[in-house]
Design an enzyme around this catalytic site. Structure first.
Site, PDB file in Angstrom:
ATOM      1  N   ASP A 242       0.830  -1.193   0.000  1.00 31.82           N
ATOM      2  CA  ASP A 242       0.000   0.000   0.000  1.00 31.82           C
ATOM      3  C   ASP A 242       0.878   1.262   0.000  1.00 31.82           C
ATOM      4  OD1 ASP A 242      -2.694   1.202   0.385  1.00 31.82           O
ATOM      5  OD2 ASP A 242      -1.728   1.936   2.226  1.00 31.82           O
TER       6      ASP A 242
ATOM      7  N   LYS B  65       1.484   4.331  -2.900  1.00 28.01           N
ATOM      8  CA  LYS B  65       1.484   5.772  -2.640  1.00 28.01           C
ATOM      9  C   LYS B  65       2.780   6.406  -3.146  1.00 28.01           C
ATOM     10  CE  LYS B  65      -1.711   5.350   1.178  1.00 28.01           C
ATOM     11  NZ  LYS B  65      -1.870   5.071   2.598  1.00 28.01           N
TER      12      LYS B  65
END
Ligand code: ADP
Ligand code: ASP
Ligand code: MG
Length: 919
Positions: free
Chosen positions: A775, A779
């Protein structure tokens, strides 16, 4: 039956002038049972005679005139003739079809007339609503040899007969019904002839369709008489003389009409006159009409003939609106309009007023009032000379554009070729050919290079125009001087109208900008030299959307956005609740109208035509939800015709949904999302998406993909757009991992902290999804790409925090059970850091200088800002050319439904402000 059809060539026998025939007696409906009248049609058209009672209402000698001509009409005044007074003592009122649509409404109209305090009143009345359409339909049926015209005519008879029974009694009723039956019998005979011939001439048609006005005028005058008021009805075919001009228009002959009016009045000197709208006669006394919606024009001509104080047009809306209120629900009423503005509005399709209405009254400076019969307390719209009553109230909102109107069913014709430049007479040859086929040119646009002339004509006339041009320019086409005569079908015109446009810069720019933002392609543009209007041609299917877009752009209505919410889970649901709580404030204070037209989950979806009631969206979705279908959902949210802008908000984490973004943006649908899948997916797809977004006016916002509601993407953009150079972005991007390392202190074990985070709902159901670092990597890739780095996700080395042996654990529970086995390693690592005065932090890095990125566990000095965090805060440090020594730091809660939904919400508001909401 007094009907016979015969063809005669010459000599021309002019019709009887029973219309203008002599009568000295006071008018009374059908005082004779019937009167034979002869009519003749010109130039070899069938000539017919028929008896018609409704042209009557007066005692006339039953002699049939067969050879009277206009010049035979005696205008010499007899001794007892009454002179027609003209001027301010007269007021003219026109009541449209809806005003006299039922018996109750006719009574209502009678009351208004009776209570109006002018000394003298001339009332022009339309046919009862729908009747003119019914009459045209009779012609259509008869000439199509459809014998249902008989029953359709019976329906017309029935409608008027029932109305008359409601309104009248005694002699008035009997004489009206007798006239009505007589007329209907004649019409039946006439339609039968049309049925046999399979064809109706224009004169036949005009004669038939004008009956609605004859009947409504007679009924209204009888009702007024019933109230004890002296009142006559006027068959305006006896008075109004007009010359047909070819292109479905007529020009009034004011002099002749005035002569006939004087004569008529001398024989019917009444203070209240009910005149038929719509119908008139040619100079040869052939019945004709002022064409569809022509009763307004009738009233204006009457106003001019009587030099009346005012002409009031009564209709079913409060006045002239800034756009057709059926198409733009936020349209505002215009209290005053100049004659010029009203003309432009009506010419370009505002059918509240017939475009020819203005000129006759303007010449005498007679104001026109438009009033609502169903809302008498509303003052309506006044059309007058601008200097007299320049508007002081706030109703125009100081907009240079007063209003917008549209015309549908047009085609563009484009005549193109290099051989046109500098050749005198090309335009005249083009429009000469167009005139020869009788087509009506609504708008012309010519590029100054003279290489092309483009004009709009009604769709039904375009084939004839194209053929005429092909044959007129055959030689030029063969020789290549002209390259083509192209027809672009299915177009509409959108016109912006306003006198102040002439002196206000930027009106066109704003207009075009609004169209571009609504993703509407403009086919042609014209601006009159008077600058009272700017006209654009758009695709027909875009027309209402275009109208809404430009209307809201000029602050005449709110910035309205149709929204579709995909994924009403934790984040989507929170967003919907936030929207619910804020909607009224946004509408009232910020002029932003957000309408959720659809909500879809993976299984069910809820669609609404006007906007979902967000106070009960959960219940509605459950009760009224249908099977989810993303294509249908998109089509519904975007396909509405009245909201100019659409946004789809993807609150899922689904790469399938993300795969639609490109298509949506291409269709002009804005996209807002916290879903990282599109921006961290394959590079080429990301680049395609951004390229598309940059060259269109469609927006794609994804602030909530990084740091939830924290301004990270926008800060980065701000730096880049103002010319700063990004050197490095480093941050704690995961709220979960931030929490874990902020809490991994003292005597606590790593597994204990993870279990606590899981318990508190900070982690994904399987904590490995957080600990894997993917995750954070997504980003990092989003920020790297935003900074201009062309990296794939696989280019980012990611240090996974999931111990190697546990990657294969069957379940989250299994993983959690085994995690304590590794606590020792973690504690050791933390202790080493502590001994060096440092803390462990899991960070993502964009190294713009070396065009790289990574995700890893790093150690930071205890004084470092990253060491100061608490809870699940995110922190992001931008090191740039401007912020080289001291990085720019954004810090705050970077996870959780409220802040993520808040981030999405602020993207929605940013979109509204890009689309023109006031800031
Ligand atoms: P009438 O039968 O009274 O002549 P019309 O139907 O001809 O009535 O004209 C009134 C209608 O014009 C209204 O009901 C409205 O829908 C339509 N209209 C179109 N554009 C406008 C506008 N700009 N302002 C007001 N009404 C408009
Ligand atoms: N009755 C006619 C029509 O419907 C004229 C009018 O109402 O203005 O066209
Ligand atoms: Mg009308």
């Amino acid at each position: 039956m007094g009907f016979s059809a015969a063809v005669s060539n010459s000599p021309r026998i002019l019709p009887s002038s029973a219309f203008a025939s002599e009568t000295t007696a006071k008018r009374k409906i059908c005082s004779l049972p019937s009167l034979c009248r002869s009519l003749s049609l010109l130039h070899g058209q069938p000539r017919f005679r028929l008896s018609s009672a409704s042209q009557l209402g007066k005692r006339i000698s039953p002699t049939i005139h067969v050879a009277a001509s206009v010049t035979d009409i005696s205008v010499s005044k007899s001794m007892d003739e009454v002179h027609l007074p003209k001027g301010d003592m007269w007021s003219v009122h026109k009541f449209g079809g809806t005003c006299v649509g039922t018996s109750q409404r006719i009574k209502n109209v009678a009351d208004i007339i009776i209570n109006e305090d002018s000394e003298r009143k001339l009332v022009v009345v339309s046919a009862m609503s729908k009747v003119t359409d019914m009459m045209y339909d009779l012609i259509f049926k008869a000439q199509s040899r459809d014998d249902s015209y008989v029953s359709a005519l019976d329906a017309v008879l029935e409608k008027h007969s029932l109305t008359a029974h409601d309104l009248l009694d005694g002699d008035e009723l009997a004489s009206f019904l007798s006239c009505l039956r007589n007329d209907v019998n004649n019409l039946k005979a006439m339609l039968h002839a049309i049925y046999i011939a399979g064809h109706a001439t224009e004169s036949f048609t005009d004669f038939v369709v004008g009956h609605g006005e004859l009947w409504s005028a007679q009924m209204l005058s009888s009702v007024i008489r019933k109230n004890g008021i002296d009142c006559n009805w006027m068959d305006t075919r006896e008075v109004l003389i007009v010359n047909p001009t070819g292109s479905n228009q007529v020009d009034p002959d004011f002099l002749e009409s005035e002569r006939r009016l004087e004569k008529w009045f001398s024989q019917n000197p009444s203070k209240t006159i009910i005149a038929t709208g719509f119908i008139a006669s040619t100079p040869q006394n052939i019945p004709t009409t002022l064409k569809r919606d022509g009763s307004d024009f009738s009233a204006a001509i009457m106003g001019s003939l009587f030099k009346a104080r005012q002409v009031t047009i009564w209709t079913d809306v409060n006045g002239v609106y800034s756009a057709d209120p059926r198409k733009v629900s936020e349209a505002v009423i215009l209290r005053t309009l100049s004659y010029q503005e009203a003309w432009e509005m009506s010419y370009f399709g505002a059918n509240v007023l017939h475009p020819r209405t203005i000129i006759p009254v303007m010449q005498h400076k007679i104001p026109i009032a438009i009033r609502n019969i169903f809302n008498l307390s509303d003052p309506g719209t006044t059309i007058c000379h601008p200097l007299v009553t320049e508007d002081e109230d706030d109703q125009t909102l100081d907009s240079p554009v007063k209003g917008f109107a549209t015309i549908d069913n047009l085609a563009l014709v484009n005549v193109e070729g290099t051989g046109m430049a500098g050749v005198p007479g090309t335009a005249s040859a083009i429009f000469g050919a167009v005139k020869d086929v009788g087509a009506n040119v609504i708008m012309i646009s010519q590029a100054s290079s003279e290489h092309s002339v483009c004009f709009a004509v009604p769709e039904k006339e375009v084939n004839a125009v194209a053929e005429a041009l092909q044959s007129r320019f055959q030689q030029a086409l063969d020789a290549g001087r002209l390259s083509q005569v192209a027809v672009i079908p299915n177009c509409s015109i959108l016109a912006a109208v306003g006198q102040k446009m002439a002196s206000t810069p930027g009106v066109s720019a704003t207009l075009f900008n609004a169209l571009a933002k609504a993703n509407i392609n403009i086919r042609a543009i014209a601006q009159g030299c008077s600058e009272y209007n700017i006209t654009v041609v758009v695709k027909r299917e875009d027309c209402i959307k275009a109208l809404r877009a430009v209307h809201s752009r000029f602050y005449l209505s709110r910035t309205t956005i149709a929204m579709g919410i995909i994924g009403p889970g934790l984040i989507g649901g929170t967003l919907l609740d936030q929207l619910r709580d804020q909607a009224a404030v946004l509408k009232d204070e910020f002029n932003i109208d957000l309408r959720v037209m659809g909500i879809t989950g993976s299984r069910i979806m809820l669609l609404s035509e006007v906007g979902i009631d967000l106070s009960q969206w959960r219940e509605l979705l459950k009760e009224k939800g249908e099977v989810a279908n993303l294509e249908k959902f998109t089509q519904h949210v975007h396909g509405n015709h009245f909201i100019p802008n659409t946004v789809l908000v993807d609150c899922t984490a689904d790469s399938h949904v993300a795969s639609y973004y490109h298509d949506w943006l291409r269709k002009g649908i804005h996209v807002i999302t916290p879903n990282k899948k599109a921006n961290s997916g394959p590079l080429d797809q990301y680049l395609k998406l951004r390229a598309l977004q940059r060259k269109s006016y469609t927006h794609y916002f994804y602030e909530a993909t990084v740091g939830a509601g924290l301004p990270i993407v926008s800060t980065l953009r701000g730096l880049l757009e103002t010319g700063d150079k990004i050197l490095r972005i480093e941050g704690i991007f995961s709220g979960t991992l931030s929490y874990i390392f902020n809490s991994f202190i003292g005597s606590r074990s790593f597994s204990e902290v993870v279990a606590e985070a899981k318990e508190a709902g900070y982690t994904e159901p399987d904590p490995r999804d957080d600990l894997s670092g993917m995750d954070v990597a997504r980003k990092v890739i989003i920020l790297a790409r935003e900074s201009g780095l062309k990296l794939e996700l696989s280019d980012i080395p990611v240090q996974s925090l999931v111990p190697e042996p546990l990657k294969a654990s069957a379940s989250a529970e299994e993983f959690m059970r085994q995690l304590p086995l590794f606590d020792h390693d973690w504690t050791k690592e933390r202790k080493e850091a502590e001994e060096a005065g440092e803390v462990l932090r899991y960070v993502g890095v964009v190294d713009a200088v070396n065009q790289k990125g990574n995700v890893q566990l790093r150690r930071y000095k205890k004084e470092h800002p990253f060491a100061q965090l608490s809870g699940s805060d995110n922190i992001i440090a931008f090191t740039t050319k401007r912020y080289e020594k001291q990085p720019l730091i954004v810090r705050g809660p970077g996870a959780g439904a409220q802040v993520t939904a808040g981030g999405i919400f602020s993207d929605i508001l940013r979109l509204a402000s890009y689309l023109g909401a006031p800031s």
